[in-house]
Motif scaffolding. Structure first.
Motif, PDB file in Angstrom:
ATOM      1  N   TRP A  66       0.825  -1.359   0.081  1.00 48.94           N
ATOM      2  CA  TRP A  66       0.086  -0.070  -0.129  1.00 48.94           C
ATOM      3  C   TRP A  66       0.747   1.164  -0.054  1.00 48.94           C
ATOM      4  O   TRP A  66       1.874   1.058   0.456  1.00 48.94           O
ATOM      5  CB  TRP A  66      -0.760  -0.073   1.128  1.00 48.94           C
ATOM      6  N   THR A  67       0.406   2.323  -0.471  1.00 44.20           N
ATOM      7  CA  THR A  67       1.023   3.614  -0.427  1.00 44.20           C
ATOM      8  C   THR A  67       0.167   4.802   0.108  1.00 44.20           C
ATOM      9  O   THR A  67      -1.228   4.695   0.041  1.00 44.20           O
ATOM     10  CB  THR A  67       1.411   4.041  -1.924  1.00 44.20           C
ATOM     11  N   LEU A  72      -5.056   8.360   0.125  1.00 40.56           N
ATOM     12  CA  LEU A  72      -5.598   9.627  -0.157  1.00 40.56           C
ATOM     13  C   LEU A  72      -6.592   9.380  -1.586  1.00 40.56           C
ATOM     14  O   LEU A  72      -7.642  10.047  -1.453  1.00 40.56           O
ATOM     15  CB  LEU A  72      -4.433  10.583  -0.464  1.00 40.56           C
ATOM     16  N   ALA A  73      -6.106   8.577  -2.224  1.00 40.21           N
ATOM     17  CA  ALA A  73      -7.154   8.597  -3.667  1.00 40.21           C
ATOM     18  C   ALA A  73      -8.305   8.139  -3.253  1.00 40.21           C
ATOM     19  O   ALA A  73      -9.503   8.234  -3.744  1.00 40.21           O
ATOM     20  CB  ALA A  73      -6.469   7.581  -4.678  1.00 40.21           C
ATOM     21  N   PRO A  77     -13.737   9.040  -3.671  1.00 40.63           N
ATOM     22  CA  PRO A  77     -15.170   8.233  -3.771  1.00 40.63           C
ATOM     23  C   PRO A  77     -15.644   8.093  -2.286  1.00 40.63           C
ATOM     24  O   PRO A  77     -17.053   7.999  -2.260  1.00 40.63           O
ATOM     25  CB  PRO A  77     -14.760   6.981  -4.132  1.00 40.63           C
ATOM     26  N   ALA A  78     -14.990   8.031  -1.373  1.00 45.11           N
ATOM     27  CA  ALA A  78     -15.613   7.833   0.032  1.00 45.11           C
ATOM     28  C   ALA A  78     -16.412   8.879   0.516  1.00 45.11           C
ATOM     29  O   ALA A  78     -17.562   8.727   0.985  1.00 45.11           O
ATOM     30  CB  ALA A  78     -14.276   7.611   0.962  1.00 45.11           C
ATOM     31  N   TRP A 196     -12.058   5.381   5.222  1.00 42.65           N
ATOM     32  CA  TRP A 196     -12.478   6.743   4.875  1.00 42.65           C
ATOM     33  C   TRP A 196     -13.924   7.028   5.130  1.00 42.65           C
ATOM     34  O   TRP A 196     -14.224   7.885   5.718  1.00 42.65           O
ATOM     35  CB  TRP A 196     -12.030   7.156   3.543  1.00 42.65           C
ATOM     36  N   GLY A 197     -14.521   5.965   4.906  1.00 46.93           N
ATOM     37  CA  GLY A 197     -16.153   5.933   5.162  1.00 46.93           C
ATOM     38  C   GLY A 197     -16.484   6.185   6.358  1.00 46.93           C
ATOM     39  O   GLY A 197     -17.552   6.854   6.954  1.00 46.93           O
TER      40      GLY A 197
END
Length: 297
Positions: A66-67, A72-73, A77-78, A196-197
């Motif tokens: 993971w990065t 962040l990306a 959508p979240a 994020w959600g």
């Protein structure tokens, strides 16, 4: 397997509107509607973490990469998904489950627009026409179905337009993330999105109902078996959506939403005594023919 994911998307999308409508008491919601997305996102995190652990156990030699850019990306959508899911409650309240689901099929055109803009996918003229026809079929099918007041309908339609645009943007952007690395586990990608959600859901609860934290009775006030079914439904439809986007595409996802109007209309007639208009069947016929031509072209 792809057909299984699509069918799951179809059934779960249909049940969202039905369960939300069934959870209303005296025309409103007895529970805190902001708490439902919170528990739903939390459940998705748990399920994704378990699936990721199982997947890693089966393939112990594979590293979990993971990065920070990936994390962040996933926030884009979240945010859109979170706002859209919260709007759903108000749209069903103002327009009813049938109109809610029928208008949801208008996401086909908005999704196709973002599909072209973000994914760079070229669609032929015939396919664009079929997508427009799907939207027109949905518009025809909901004529005369609403018994809400003009004010309620206007507010519901405005909220639904926002919902359509946000869902289209979130879905296509999420597909781009899911397909950006075929080597990355879909469960890891989902986990980042759902974390994020959870964060956004907590912020929403802090703003709307800060007293619910630390008070189990308060946060679960008004809950019943249907409310818990809604939470599970939202979690499962989110997971099903990720698999459809990973292994199919957004057009297939939106056609599942269009097909779900059949189930919602029928069950709304059976359980909620909503009328079945001739325009509904005309609109459905237009949608079915458009979808068939789209995939044959």
């Amino acid at each position: 397997m792809k057909a299984l994911f699509w069918c799951a998307q179809l059934l779960l999308t249909s049940s969202v509107a039905l369960l939300t409508h069934a959870s209303k008491v005296d025309g409103g919601y007895a529970y805190n509607t902001y708490s439902v997305p919170f528990f739903s996102e939390l459940l998705k995190v748990c399920i994704s973490a378990v699936l990721l652990a199982i997947d890693h156990k089966r393939k112990p030699k594979e590293t979990i990469d993971w990065t920070w850019h990936m994390i962040l990306a996933s926030s884009v959508p979240a945010v859109a998904y979170f706002v859209s899911n919260n709007i759903n409650f108000f749209v069903v309240h103002y327009l009813g489950p049938s109109t809610f689901q029928l208008l949801s099929s208008l996401k086909v055109v908005s999704t196709a627009f973002f599909f072209r803009a973000i994914m760079g996918v070229q669609l032929s003229g015939t396919k664009w026409k079929m997508l427009v026809l799907v939207s027109l079929g949905c518009a025809v099918s909901q004529l005369g179905c609403s018994n809400k007041s003009l004010t309620d309908s206007f507010v519901g339609y405005v909220l639904k337009i926002v919902n359509i645009l946000l869902t289209g943007l979130a879905s296509v952007y999420n597909e781009k993330i899911l397909k950006s690395s075929q080597k990355t586990s879909v469960h890891l990608q989902n986990l980042m999105l759902y974390l994020w959600g959870v964060l956004f859901a907590v912020c929403s609860l802090l703003i709307s109902s800060p007293s619910v934290f630390g008070n189990q009775k308060e946060i679960l006030k008004g809950y019943n078996s249907i409310t818990f079914c809604i939470i599970v439904n939202y979690a499962l439809v989110g997971l099903a959506t990720s698999f459809v986007l990973k292994y199919l595409d957004n057009i297939a996802k939106t056609f599942a939403a269009a097909a779900s109007m059949f189930l919602v209309a029928i069950f709304s007639y059976i359980f909620f005594a909503e009328s079945l208009k001739a325009s509904l069947f005309i609109g459905m016929f237009i949608v079915v023919i458009s979808c068939e031509v789209y995939y044959r072209e």
